[in-house]
Design an enzyme around this catalytic site. Structure first.
Site, PDB file in Angstrom:
ATOM      1  N   GLY A  11       1.049  -1.052  -0.026  1.00  0.00           N
ATOM      2  CA  GLY A  11      -0.013   0.118   0.041  1.00  0.00           C
ATOM      3  C   GLY A  11       0.984   1.061   0.045  1.00  0.00           C
ATOM      4  O   GLY A  11       1.288   1.648   0.935  1.00  0.00           O
ATOM      5  N   SER A 130       0.822   8.332  14.131  1.00  0.00           N
ATOM      6  CA  SER A 130       0.405   9.485  14.114  1.00  0.00           C
ATOM      7  C   SER A 130       1.587  10.221  13.545  1.00  0.00           C
ATOM      8  O   SER A 130       2.570  10.029  14.008  1.00  0.00           O
ATOM      9  CB  SER A 130      -0.256   9.915  15.364  1.00  0.00           C
ATOM     10  OG  SER A 130      -0.582  11.379  15.223  1.00  0.00           O
ATOM     11  N   GLY A 132       0.867  12.399  10.589  1.00  0.00           N
ATOM     12  CA  GLY A 132       0.818  12.492   8.949  1.00  0.00           C
ATOM     13  C   GLY A 132       1.893  12.068   8.173  1.00  0.00           C
ATOM     14  O   GLY A 132       2.824  11.275   8.569  1.00  0.00           O
ATOM     15  N   LYS A 185      -5.122   5.194  19.550  1.00  0.00           N
ATOM     16  CA  LYS A 185      -5.098   6.011  18.390  1.00  0.00           C
ATOM     17  C   LYS A 185      -6.232   6.652  18.187  1.00  0.00           C
ATOM     18  O   LYS A 185      -6.443   7.855  17.802  1.00  0.00           O
ATOM     19  CB  LYS A 185      -4.525   5.196  17.361  1.00  0.00           C
ATOM     20  CG  LYS A 185      -4.477   6.173  15.709  1.00  0.00           C
ATOM     21  CD  LYS A 185      -3.631   7.210  16.055  1.00  0.00           C
ATOM     22  CE  LYS A 185      -3.351   8.033  14.658  1.00  0.00           C
ATOM     23  NZ  LYS A 185      -4.232   8.524  13.880  1.00  0.00           N
ATOM     24  N   HIS A 188      -6.525   9.280  20.566  1.00  0.00           N
ATOM     25  CA  HIS A 188      -5.448  10.337  20.367  1.00  0.00           C
ATOM     26  C   HIS A 188      -6.095  11.463  19.384  1.00  0.00           C
ATOM     27  O   HIS A 188      -6.115  12.866  19.385  1.00  0.00           O
ATOM     28  CB  HIS A 188      -4.346   9.765  19.695  1.00  0.00           C
ATOM     29  CG  HIS A 188      -3.476  10.837  18.963  1.00  0.00           C
ATOM     30  ND1 HIS A 188      -3.739  11.343  17.612  1.00  0.00           N
ATOM     31  CD2 HIS A 188      -2.370  11.472  19.179  1.00  0.00           C
ATOM     32  CE1 HIS A 188      -2.824  12.216  17.265  1.00  0.00           C
ATOM     33  NE2 HIS A 188      -2.044  12.379  18.232  1.00  0.00           N
ATOM     34  N   ASN A 189      -6.862  10.960  18.228  1.00  0.00           N
ATOM     35  CA  ASN A 189      -7.524  11.632  17.105  1.00  0.00           C
ATOM     36  C   ASN A 189      -8.820  12.587  18.059  1.00  0.00           C
ATOM     37  O   ASN A 189      -9.060  13.654  17.528  1.00  0.00           O
ATOM     38  CB  ASN A 189      -8.040  10.814  16.031  1.00  0.00           C
ATOM     39  CG  ASN A 189      -6.913  10.417  15.258  1.00  0.00           C
ATOM     40  OD1 ASN A 189      -5.729  10.439  15.518  1.00  0.00           O
ATOM     41  ND2 ASN A 189      -7.315  10.251  13.843  1.00  0.00           N
ATOM     42  N   GLU A 192      -7.220  15.290  19.513  1.00  0.00           N
ATOM     43  CA  GLU A 192      -6.867  16.334  18.694  1.00  0.00           C
ATOM     44  C   GLU A 192      -8.018  17.062  18.113  1.00  0.00           C
ATOM     45  O   GLU A 192      -7.882  18.373  17.939  1.00  0.00           O
ATOM     46  CB  GLU A 192      -6.137  15.378  17.543  1.00  0.00           C
ATOM     47  CG  GLU A 192      -6.063  15.935  16.040  1.00  0.00           C
ATOM     48  CD  GLU A 192      -5.786  15.206  15.005  1.00  0.00           C
ATOM     49  OE1 GLU A 192      -4.702  14.148  15.181  1.00  0.00           O
ATOM     50  OE2 GLU A 192      -6.275  15.074  13.860  1.00  0.00           O
ATOM     51  N   LYS A 263     -12.689  12.749   8.848  1.00  0.00           N
ATOM     52  CA  LYS A 263     -12.915  11.483   8.262  1.00  0.00           C
ATOM     53  C   LYS A 263     -13.461  10.509   9.415  1.00  0.00           C
ATOM     54  O   LYS A 263     -13.987   9.509   8.712  1.00  0.00           O
ATOM     55  CB  LYS A 263     -11.468  10.956   7.926  1.00  0.00           C
ATOM     56  CG  LYS A 263     -10.718  11.929   6.841  1.00  0.00           C
ATOM     57  CD  LYS A 263      -9.585  11.030   6.356  1.00  0.00           C
ATOM     58  CE  LYS A 263      -8.507  11.903   5.557  1.00  0.00           C
ATOM     59  NZ  LYS A 263      -7.909  12.507   6.638  1.00  0.00           N
ATOM     60  N   HIS A 455     -38.395   3.679  38.720  1.00  0.00           N
ATOM     61  CA  HIS A 455     -37.093   3.214  38.067  1.00  0.00           C
ATOM     62  C   HIS A 455     -36.235   3.034  39.622  1.00  0.00           C
ATOM     63  O   HIS A 455     -35.244   2.625  39.355  1.00  0.00           O
ATOM     64  CB  HIS A 455     -36.431   4.079  37.184  1.00  0.00           C
ATOM     65  CG  HIS A 455     -37.116   4.111  35.907  1.00  0.00           C
ATOM     66  ND1 HIS A 455     -37.136   2.848  35.167  1.00  0.00           N
ATOM     67  CD2 HIS A 455     -37.666   5.147  35.325  1.00  0.00           C
ATOM     68  CE1 HIS A 455     -37.672   3.054  34.304  1.00  0.00           C
ATOM     69  NE2 HIS A 455     -38.164   4.594  34.125  1.00  0.00           N
TER      70      HIS A 455
HETATM   71  C1  6PG Z   1      -2.474  11.783  13.034  1.00  0.00           C
HETATM   72  C2  6PG Z   1      -3.930  12.313  12.372  1.00  0.00           C
HETATM   73  C3  6PG Z   1      -4.547  11.513  11.210  1.00  0.00           C
HETATM   74  C4  6PG Z   1      -5.492  12.269  10.530  1.00  0.00           C
HETATM   75  C5  6PG Z   1      -6.853  12.025  10.874  1.00  0.00           C
HETATM   76  C6  6PG Z   1      -7.869  13.250  11.135  1.00  0.00           C
HETATM   77  O1  6PG Z   1      -2.660  11.260  13.990  1.00  0.00           O
HETATM   78  O2  6PG Z   1      -1.584  11.599  12.076  1.00  0.00           O
HETATM   79  O3  6PG Z   1      -4.871  12.109  13.518  1.00  0.00           O
HETATM   80  O4  6PG Z   1      -4.807  10.441  11.550  1.00  0.00           O
HETATM   81  O5  6PG Z   1      -4.988  13.419  10.096  1.00  0.00           O
HETATM   82  O6  6PG Z   1      -7.315  11.403   9.866  1.00  0.00           O
HETATM   83  O7  6PG Z   1      -8.629  13.527  10.309  1.00  0.00           O
HETATM   84  P1  6PG Z   1      -9.952  14.085  10.284  1.00  0.00           P
HETATM   85  O8  6PG Z   1     -10.036  15.434  10.584  1.00  0.00           O
HETATM   86  O9  6PG Z   1      -9.982  14.260   8.876  1.00  0.00           O
HETATM   87  O10 6PG Z   1     -11.004  13.389  10.933  1.00  0.00           O
END
Ligand code: 6PG
Length: 480
Positions: A11, A130, A132, A185, A188-189, A192, A263, A455
């Site tokens: 990939g 993580s 990018g 992960k 983590h997001n 984020e 995403k 309840h």
């Molecule tokens: C990372 C990021 C990576 C990505 C996500 C966020 O840790 O490198 O989190 O996984 O940029 O896909 O994407 P969205 O904002 O599109 O949900």
């Protein structure tokens, strides 16, 4: 083909090829494969000089190029494409071989895949990566799950390509069995998302209330980045805000459509948190804020609704307000991280993953999107007390947030008065106040539930569960 490669990557979109190059640059022989071989050829043509690549046209060639136990990293789209690639390779592998899924897979898919492959003697290592594209090439934060045995064979390779924290330790560790890596992960997001939303709210307030222009706000973020907010996301925020769009001759941030996309990993975090019963209101508000921004139909319909009449602050007041925003941002950030860590802790208990909570902070100090000086404080908090129930109970964080609370309240109140939406700041403050409350109105909620649905409720003064005969003489029955 002789088996010379220590690792293989299949990939070869940007993340996959950058990861392969990172392995090669660290002296590993890397077998590379892609569904269409043009990408494999392009990678070797352009970057072959960076290290030792073994291009493979077919899955069979690829597998034959790998030393045993074979280590195959798959970097394909989450969902069905991942299953298809796993099925293709699983039949070519032997017991003890490893398939490492480096995509953003849903942890429940990872659990299913790990179980199915384990039955065949193959290790399936769901791995969060993580940082990018840039991180994949120069050092990501890596979160592998799967068996302890697989980490023995795989860990040293992953650690060699991972980012290094300031103290030199690799930002990679064995997170826990089966889907623990993909789970953390995902969180983590989620964190984020929360971080980004809080930063966006700070920007909005500095613009609408303090009356700052984007370049001045960029300057403010640059200054904040030298203090306790020092982080990758604050750093890039300053860069984005300082950027002028050449064609329009205006700040970039003013020419971009204000509809945030996603995403799905933030949404997964919130869905999962609801199932686990963990309040992650900061992450949820961040996901909803993106969703609101995208509802152009609703926004168009509501554009003319009245709001407060307010003027930006005078310069001296604006400076003081900006300092308060920094405090509100920091305190809200602590809350988001506290919620994220609670979620990891709860899942770890629920699934028996035995995740070292401090180690998660340690491997997020470098490489990943939420990397920040602050994470070393979280690592230290769990090192001092591995059973810490919430980050807000750590003495250092409690003191800091306590000192910030007046400014935090004032910022939220000002935002409300000026009609600037701050769901992240407000939700974080509400969570803080809920946790510190001596009594919550949940007692009334219990009364209502008992009234309309029998309840039952528990009492503060004696054991047991009770029901009041609301439509009768209101006497109380013990029900357990
Ligand atoms: C990372 C990021 C990576 C990505 C996500 C966020 O840790 O490198 O989190 O996984 O940029 O896909 O994407 P969205 O904002 O599109 O949900």
């Amino acid at each position: 083909m002789t088996a010379t490669a220590q690792i293989g990557v299949t990939g070869l979109a940007v993340m996959g090829s950058n990861l392969a190059r990172n392995f090669a640059r660290h002296g590993h022989t890397v077998a590379v494969h892609n569904r269409t071989s043009a990408k494999t050829k392009a990678l070797v043509d352009q970057h072959g000089h960076e290290g030792d690549f073994v291009p493979a046209e077919t899955a069979e060639e690829f597998v034959a190029a790998l030393q045993k136990p074979r280590r195959i990293v798959i970097m394909v789209k989450a969902g069905d494409p991942t299953d298809a690639v796993i099925d293709e390779f699983a039949q070519l592998l032997d017991e003890g071989d490893m398939i490492i899924d480096g995509g953003n897979a849903h942890f429940l898919d990872t659990r299913r895949r790990e179980k199915a492959l384990r039955a065949k003697g193959i290790h399936f290592v769901g791995t969060g990566i993580s940082g990018g594209e840039e991180g994949a090439l120069n050092g990501p934060s890596i979160m592998p799950g799967g068996s302890v045995e697989s980490y023995k064979a795989l860990g040293p390779l992953l650690e060699s390509i991972a980012a290094k924290a300031k103290d030199g330790t690799p930002c990679c560790t064995h997170v826990g069995p089966d889907a623990a890596g993909h789970f953390v992960k995902m969180v983590h997001n989620g964190i984020e998302y929360a971080d980004m939303q809080l930063i966006a709210e700070a920007y909005d307030l500095l613009r609408a209330v303090a009356g700052y222009e984007p370049d001045r706000i960029a300057e403010t973020f640059r200054t904040w980045n030298t203090g306790r907010l020092d982080s990758y996301l604050i750093e890039i925020t300053a860069e984005v805000l300082a950027h002028t769009d050449e064609s329009a001759g205006r700040p970039f941030v003013d020419v971009v459509a204000d509809e945030a996309e996603q995403k799905g990993t933030g949404r997964w975090t919130v869905q999962t948190a609801l199932d686990l019963g963990v309040p992650v209101s900061g992450i949820a508000e961040a996901v909803f804020a993106r969703s609101v921004s995208g509802h152009t139909d609703l926004r168009r319909a509501a554009r003319e609704l009245p709001g407060p009449k307010s003027e930006p602050l005078a310069p001296a007041e604006a400076r003081a307000f900006a300092a308060q925003v920094e405090e509100a941002l920091y305190a809200s950030k602590v809350v988001s991280y506290a919620q994220g860590w609670n979620m990891i802790g709860k899942a770890s208990e629920e699934y028996g993953w035995n995740i070292d909570l401090g180690a998660m902070a340690a491997i997020w100090r470098g490489g990943c999107i939420i990397r920040a000086a602050f994470l070393d404080r979280i690592r230290a908090a769990f090192a001092a007390d591995p059973a810490l129930p919430t980050l807000l109970a750590d003495r250092g964080f409690a003191e800091e947030v306590g000192r910030a609370q007046d400014a935090w309240r004032s910022v939220v109140a000002t935002a409300v008065r000026h009609g600037v939406p701050t769901p992240g700041f407000s939700a974080a403050l509400a969570y803080y106040d809920a946790l510190r409350a001596q009594r919550l109105p949940a007692a009334l909620t219990q009364g209502q539930r008992d009234f309309f649905g029998a309840h039952t409720y528990r009492r503060t003064d004696r054991e047991g569960s009770y029901h009041t005969l609301w439509s009768g003489d209101r006497s109380e029955l013990r029900t357990d």
